[in-house]
Design a protein around this motif. Structure first.
Motif, PDB file in Angstrom:
ATOM      1  N   GLU A 153       0.847  -1.196   0.000  1.00 55.55           N
ATOM      2  CA  GLU A 153       0.000   0.000   0.000  1.00 55.55           C
ATOM      3  C   GLU A 153       0.887   1.252   0.000  1.00 55.55           C
ATOM      4  OE1 GLU A 153      -2.694  -0.460   3.295  1.00 55.55           O
ATOM      5  OE2 GLU A 153      -3.101  -2.516   2.732  1.00 55.55           O
ATOM      6  N   THR A 154       0.753   2.106   1.017  1.00 54.03           N
ATOM      7  CA  THR A 154       1.555   3.336   1.035  1.00 54.03           C
ATOM      8  C   THR A 154       2.910   3.155   1.709  1.00 54.03           C
ATOM      9  OG1 THR A 154       0.332   3.902   3.033  1.00 54.03           O
ATOM     10  CG2 THR A 154      -0.365   4.983   1.003  1.00 54.03           C
ATOM     11  N   TYR A 155       3.166   1.946   2.189  1.00 53.34           N
ATOM     12  CA  TYR A 155       4.425   1.682   2.897  1.00 53.34           C
ATOM     13  C   TYR A 155       5.497   1.313   1.867  1.00 53.34           C
ATOM     14  CZ  TYR A 155       7.651  -0.815   6.029  1.00 53.34           C
ATOM     15  OH  TYR A 155       8.758  -1.253   6.725  1.00 53.34           O
ATOM     16  N   ARG A 157       9.757   0.915   1.166  1.00 48.85           N
ATOM     17  CA  ARG A 157      11.144   0.912   1.629  1.00 48.85           C
ATOM     18  C   ARG A 157      12.034   0.554   0.447  1.00 48.85           C
ATOM     19  NH1 ARG A 157       8.761   3.167   4.941  1.00 48.85           N
ATOM     20  NH2 ARG A 157       8.692   2.854   7.201  1.00 48.85           N
ATOM     21  N   LEU A 252      14.165  10.095  16.159  1.00 46.90           N
ATOM     22  CA  LEU A 252      13.834  10.953  15.024  1.00 46.90           C
ATOM     23  C   LEU A 252      13.593  12.393  15.470  1.00 46.90           C
ATOM     24  CD1 LEU A 252      11.327   8.606  13.169  1.00 46.90           C
ATOM     25  CD2 LEU A 252      13.573   9.320  12.344  1.00 46.90           C
ATOM     26  N   TYR A 322      10.057   0.437  14.588  1.00 49.81           N
ATOM     27  CA  TYR A 322       9.789   1.226  13.384  1.00 49.81           C
ATOM     28  C   TYR A 322       9.469   0.382  12.149  1.00 49.81           C
ATOM     29  CZ  TYR A 322      12.164   4.757  16.247  1.00 49.81           C
ATOM     30  OH  TYR A 322      12.528   5.598  17.264  1.00 49.81           O
ATOM     31  N   THR A 326       4.807  -2.957  12.911  1.00 54.33           N
ATOM     32  CA  THR A 326       4.391  -1.846  13.780  1.00 54.33           C
ATOM     33  C   THR A 326       3.593  -0.831  12.974  1.00 54.33           C
ATOM     34  OG1 THR A 326       6.363  -2.165  15.129  1.00 54.33           O
ATOM     35  CG2 THR A 326       5.226  -0.064  15.359  1.00 54.33           C
ATOM     36  N   ALA A 327       4.056  -0.548  11.742  1.00 49.99           N
ATOM     37  CA  ALA A 327       3.376   0.427  10.883  1.00 49.99           C
ATOM     38  C   ALA A 327       1.934   0.017  10.607  1.00 49.99           C
ATOM     39  CB  ALA A 327       4.146   0.590   9.572  1.00 49.99           C
ATOM     40  N   PHE A 328       1.721  -1.274  10.398  1.00 47.46           N
ATOM     41  CA  PHE A 328       0.370  -1.754  10.073  1.00 47.46           C
ATOM     42  C   PHE A 328      -0.419  -2.173  11.320  1.00 47.46           C
ATOM     43  CE2 PHE A 328       2.233  -1.631   5.946  1.00 47.46           C
ATOM     44  CZ  PHE A 328       1.172  -1.370   5.095  1.00 47.46           C
ATOM     45  N   GLU A 329       0.071  -1.804  12.480  1.00 51.48           N
ATOM     46  CA  GLU A 329      -0.593  -2.095  13.763  1.00 51.48           C
ATOM     47  C   GLU A 329      -0.848  -3.590  13.944  1.00 51.48           C
ATOM     48  OE1 GLU A 329      -3.238   0.887  15.300  1.00 51.48           O
ATOM     49  OE2 GLU A 329      -2.905   2.233  13.603  1.00 51.48           O
ATOM     50  N   SER A 334       4.309   1.096  18.855  1.00 51.66           N
ATOM     51  CA  SER A 334       4.391   2.428  18.239  1.00 51.66           C
ATOM     52  C   SER A 334       4.187   3.596  19.215  1.00 51.66           C
ATOM     53  CB  SER A 334       3.348   2.485  17.110  1.00 51.66           C
ATOM     54  OG  SER A 334       2.103   1.982  17.526  1.00 51.66           O
TER      55      SER A 334
END
Lengths: 679, 138
Positions: A153-155, A157, A252, A322, A326-329, A334
Motif C-alpha cells: 500500500e503506502t508503505y 522501503r 527521530l 519502526y 508496527t506500521a500496520f498495527e 508504536s
C-alpha cells in the motif's frame, strides 16, 4: 555460513555478515543490513571470476567499521594466491564499502568482479518469528544505481546501491570487468543507502566516518579517566565506554542527541526500562545520556487508554519499533507501554540526574511528565485497589505477560514452582514507587516549590513503606516475597529482587541485615554474583534465564542497595565477583551467566542466547565503580567513601563531572572479599 | 471550506474542542506550530487546520500559515486519527501521512489524540490455576 559473524553498527543501523563480509540471509536468520528494524539487504555476495573468496583475517577496527582481507577460492590452499581483496566497511545511513583488488603477479590480470545484491525487507519481528511478507517487490536500475524496493500500500522501503566505478548493473547485482596491471590495484567505493522511498541522501561516506571516529575519541576523552593497580579494570572501563558509545541511539525527534539503546542486534531501540537503568548506571560518567533518555521518554509518555498498546495516561513506554508490522498495527510497538517499572523509575532517574548535575531546568521542563507518572502509580497501576502497583496485560496476543525486568514466562513463581495468576504485584515495583515518591517530594520542595504536594508524597511514601514491610515479609523465611498474587497472597520464593528493595530504601532498617544475609548466602550468592532465583526453589536452574542465572545489571543495583544500608563488605564482594567475571569476558559482560557455584566451573558460564553488548550489562561495571568508591552527590559536593575490594589496589577516577564541575576520586582496596567469593 | 462547527464532522469537532480547551496540560512547556493539509478524494488540498501551541496554550485556525511541521494527510485518515481508529506514529511509519519539518512537533501533537474506541482499560483477572493449566497445555 562461513566462520563467525561480524557485526558493526551506528545508531539503529547495523550490518551482520560472515567473516568474508558476505551476507546470505535465510528467512529467520539475523544477518544483513538492518535499519529502523527493517532488513535492507539480505544478500551481498562478492565473487571474482565466479568464485567465492576466503577470509585471511577480519578486523573490527571500530564498532562502526570492519576490514576483511580476502583471497579468491574457497579451498584451504591459498598460499599461492596472487591476488588480495580488501573490503573495508563503515556503517552510516546504510553502509559504505571500499573494495580493493591487488594483483601481486608480474602479469596483468583480467577479472570479472561481481556483487550479488537482494533484499527481503523483513521486519525484525518477521526475522525472529519467520513470518510471510504481504507486499510486493520491485527492482530497478536508475542512472546506474541498483534500487531494490518493497511496497505494501503506502508503505515503501528502498535500498539504493551505487558504485564510484562504472558497473554493469542488472537486477541481481553489479558487475565490473577490469584489467589490473602487474603489481597494480583496482578499487571502487560502494554506497548502500536505506530509504523510506522519499528523499534518499547518499551521504558522503568519508565525512561520516571521520565524524564518527572523532566522536568516539571525544566521547572517551570527556569521560572521567581511570587508573588502577589492577590492570584489567582499566581494560574493562575502556570497553564499557566504547560499547556504550556503540549503543548510543538518536530518536527521530532529537537528532544529534543520544540515549542508550538496549542491546545488539535485536534491541537497538528505546526501551523505557533499559534506557533508564543504563542512564542511572552511567550518570557519574556520561550524565548527558540521562537527559536525553528523560526527554525522549517524556515525549512518548502515555496520554490515553489504549488496550492494544497497554497504554494509560502517565505511563512511560516500554519499547519503540519502526518496522512494517508496527506500521500496520500488527504489533503494538508504536510504542508499546507494557512495563510496570519504567514509570516510577522515570521519576527516580529525574531526581538522581538533578542531584548529580544540578540541571533544574530539565526538572522544571518535565514537571508535568513527572506529575503524570506519579498519578499513574496511584490511579492506573493499582489494579487490585490494594495500594500496590500490579500488572496484567490487556493485549493477550502480542502484549507482555511479565511487565517487570524479569519478563520471561516462568520468572515469578511460588516456592513449589506454581505460577501465580494475574494481576501480579512484584516487590521491586513497590520499592521503585516508594523511591519515586520520596524523590519527587524533594523535587516538589526544591524545584517546583509545591510544599503541599511534597508533604502529600512523603505521607504516601511512609504509609507505603509501613504496609509493604507488613504485607510482603515472609515470616518463616525472613525475607520479602517476590510478589503478591491476585488474591493478595505472598508469592514466597527467595529471589534477587530483595536487593532492589535495598536500593529503593523501602526496607525497614530492622529488616535490612537479614535481607543482606540472604543475598550473600550460598543459596543466592554464587561467588560471581547474586542469582535471580535461590537454589532450593522448585524452579531453580543455574542456566534458567530469570530462574537462577546471574545478571551483572541486577548485581550492580544490588551492590548500590547494600551500600545504601551500610553493608560495605557485601557491596565490595558483589563488585569483586562481577568485575572478575568481566575480566574473563575481556571487559564485555554478557547479559547473564550461569548460576553455578564459582568453585564448580572456575569460569563464569555465558548464558547461551544472551545478546551482547547489552546496555545494562555494559553499565554494570560503571555502577559498581560508583558504589565501590562510594560516590554520592551531596548539595554541591561529591562525597567519596571508598569500600574497595583488596585486589583492586589503588584506584583513581579523575575528573568526575557534576554540579561541582570536575572532581577526582581516590581509593585503596582494603576489603578482603574472599570469604564471599571463594564459593 | 467546512465550517468548524459543522455538525457530525469528527475533524471539525476535534479541532473545535481542542481550541475550546485553550490549555492542554500534556503540552505544558512545549511550543510548536503545526499545519494539517487535508487532501480530498482527488488528492487536492481541500482543507487546512493550523495549530499553535505556546507553553501549553492552544489556538486553532484555518490559516494557510507557515508551521514547524506540515502534515499532509487524506481526509479519511485524519478522521481515523482524531477518532482514535488509527495510531499517529503507526500512520507515519506506514506512509499514510507525510510530515515536512519537525517530527518532534508531530510526536507532541499526537499526545492529544484519543485512544481506540473499544479500549476500556479493564481486563478480567486470571487465576493461578488458569495460568498453570495454560502452561501444561502448551
Amino acid at each position: 555460513m562461513n566462520g563467525s559473524l561480524v557485526q558493526i553498527l551506528e545508531g539503529n543501523t547495523f550490518v551482520v555478515s560472515d567473516d568474508r563480509g558476505d551476507i546470505e540471509a535465510l528467512a529467520n536468520d539475523p544477518t544483513g543490513l538492518f535499519s529502523y528494524d527493517t532488513r535492507f539487504l539480505s544478500r551481498w555476495v562478492l565473487t571474482v571470476n565466479g568464485e567465492r573468496l576466503t577470509a585471511l583475517s577480519t578486523d573490527d577496527l571500530q564498532y562502526f567499521q570492519a576490514r576483511f582481507f580476502l583471497v579468491p577460492g574457497t579451498g584451504t590452499v591459498y598460499v599461492n594466491a596472487t591476488m588480495t581483496v580488501i573490503r573495508q566497511r563503515e556503517v552510516a545511513d546504510g553502509f559504505h564499502e571500499e573494495l580493493r583488488v591487488l594483483n601481486h603477479s608480474d602479469e596483468p590480470v583480467t577479472l570479472r568482479i561481481r556483487i550479488d545484491a537482494a533484499s527481503d525487507f523483513a521486519d525484525l519481528f518477521e526475522v525472529k518469528d519467520a513470518l510471510q511478507k504481504q507486499g510486493t517487490y520491485q527492482t530497478r536500475v536508475i542512472d546506474g544505481n541498483l534500487v531494490l524496493g518493497y511496497r505494501r500500500e503506502t508503505y515503501v522501503r528502498e535500498t539504493w546501491i551505487c558504485s564510484s566505478q562504472p558497473a554493469d548493473v542488472d537486477e541481481t547485482g553489479l558487475q565490473f570487468s577490469v584489467t589490473i596491471p602487474a603489481h597494480g590495484e583496482w578499487a571502487t567505493e560502494l554506497d548502500v543507502v536505506a530509504s523510506d522511498g522519499g528523499r534518499h541522501t547518499l551521504t558522503d561516506g568519508r565525512r561520516v566516518r571521520t565524524d564518527m571516529a572523532r566522536g568516539l575519541e571525544k566521547w572517551l576523552s570527556r569521560a572521567p579517566h581511570l587508573r588502577c593497580d589492577w590492570e584489567p579494570l582499566e581494560q574493562i572501563y575502556r570497553r564499557c565506554l566504547t560499547d556504550l558509545a556503540a549503543l548510543r541511539f538518536s530518536t527521530l525527534t532529537m537528532p544529534g542527541r543520544s540515549l542508550p539503546a538496549a542491546g545488539l542486534p535485536w534491541f537497538m531501540t528505546i526501551f523505557g526500562r533499559d534506557s533508564i537503568f543504563t542512564s542511572l548506571q552511567a550518570l557519574p560518567f556520561v550524565p548527558e545520556l540521562a537527559a536525553t533518555t528523560l526527554r525522549a521518554l517524556a515525549e512518548r509518555q502515555g496520554t490515553r487508554i489504549d488496550d492494544f498498546r497497554d497504554e494509560d495516561p502517565g505511563r512511560i513506554m516500554h519499547e519503540m519499533r519502526y518496522g512494517e508490522l508496527t506500521a500496520f498495527e500488527e504489533r503494538p510497538h508504536s510504542p508499546y507501554y507494557g512495563t510496570a517499572d519504567a514509570t516510577p523509575l522515570f521519576v527516580v532517574l529525574l531526581d538522581e540526574y538533578e542531584r548529580w548535575t544540578g540541571d533544574t531546568k530539565l526538572v522544571r521542563d518535565l514537571e508535568q511528565a513527572a506529575r503524570a507518572a506519579l498519578a499513574w502509580i496511584d490511579q492506573y497501576a493499582d489494579l487490585q485497589g490494594n495500594g500496590y502497583i500490579s500488572y496484567q496485560r490487556r493485549n493477550p496476543e502480542t502484549g507482555l505477560e511479565n511487565q517487570c525486568w524479569k519478563d520471561s514466562w516462568d520468572s515469578i513463581s511460588y516456592r513449589n514452582g506454581d505460577l501465580p495468576g494475574f494481576p501480579r504485584a512484584t516487590c521491586e515495583l513497590q520499592g521503585y514507587a516508594y523511591d519515586a515518591k520520596v524523590r519527587a517530594a524533594r523535587l516538589a520542595r526544591q524545584v517546583w516549590h509545591d510544599e503541599s504536594f511534597a508533604d502529600q508524597l512523603q505521607k504516601e511514601a511512609a504509609s507505603l513503606k509501613r504496609r509493604f514491610n507488613r504485607d510482603f515479609w515472609v515470616a518463616d523465611g525472613e525475607y520479602f516475597a517476590v510478589a503478591l498474587d491476585c488474591d493478595g497472597r505472598q508469592v514466597d520464593s527467595l529471589t534477587s529482587n530483595i536487593g532492589h528493595l535495598l536500593w529503593s530504601g523501602i526496607v525497614e532498617v530492622s529488616k535490612a541485615r537479614t535481607v543482606a544475609r540472604h543475598l550473600m548466602s550460598p543459596r543466592l550468592y554464587s561467588g560471581w554474583g547474586v542469582r535471580t532465583l535461590a537454589e532450593g526453589e522448585a524452579r531453580y536452574n543455574p542456566i534458567g534465564y530469570h530462574t537462577g542465572a546471574v545478571w551483572p545489571f541486577d548485581n550492580s543495583f544490588i551492590a548500590w542497595g547494600l551500600r545504601r544500608y551500610g553493608f560495605r563488605e557485601e557491596a565490595a564482594a558483589i563488585a569483586a565477583g562481577v568485575l572478575e567475571a568481566a575480566e574473563v569476558f575481556a571487559g564485555r559482560l554478557p547479559e547473564a551467566f550461569g548460576g553455578y557455584p564459582r568453585s564448580l566451573t572456575r569460569y563464569p558460564v555465558e548464558y547461551p542466547t544472551a545478546c551482547s553488548p547489552q546496555a545494562w550489562s555494559t553499565g554494570a561495571p560503571l555502577l559498581l565503580l560508583r558504589t565501590a568508591l562510594g560516590l554520592e552527590p551531596h548539595d554541591d559536593h561529591l562525597l567519596i567513601d571508598p569500600a574497595l575490594p583488596k585486589r583492586i589496589g589503588h584506584l583513581e577516577l579523575l575528573d568526575v563531572p557534576g554540579r561541582w564541575r570536575r572532581m577526582d576520586a581516590f581509593g585503596r582496596g582494603r576489603i578482603d572479599t574472599n570469604r564471599f567469593t571463594a564459593r | 471550506m467546512n465550517d468548524a462547527t459543522e455538525f457530525g464532522d469528527p475533524i471539525s469537532t476535534f479541532f473545535a474542542e481542542l481550541g475550546k480547551a485553550g490549555h492542554v496540560p500534556t503540552f505544558e512547556r512545549n511550543s510548536a506550530t503545526m499545519r494539517f493539509d487535508v487532501e480530498d478524494d482527488g488528492g487536492r488540498i481541500g482543507e487546512r487546520w493550523h495549530v499553535t501551541v505556546r507553553g501549553g496554550d492552544v489556538a486553532i485556525s484555518r490559516r494557510n500559515a507557515s508551521a514547524d511541521a506540515v502534515v499532509r494527510i487524506p481526509r479519511p485518515y485524519l478522521e481515523a486519527l482524531v477518532t482514535g481508529r488509527i495510531n499517529a506514529t503507526a500512520a507515519y511509519l506506514r506512509g499514510l501521512l507525510t510530515c515536512a519539518g519537525s517530527t518532534a512537533a508531530l510526536i507532541m501533537f499526537q499526545r492529544c489524540l484519543p485512544g481506540p474506541p473499544g479500549s476500556t482499560g479493564r481486563v478480567a483477572p486470571i487465576s493461578s490455576a488458569a495460568v498453570m493449566a495454560e502452561r501444561s497445555a502448551a
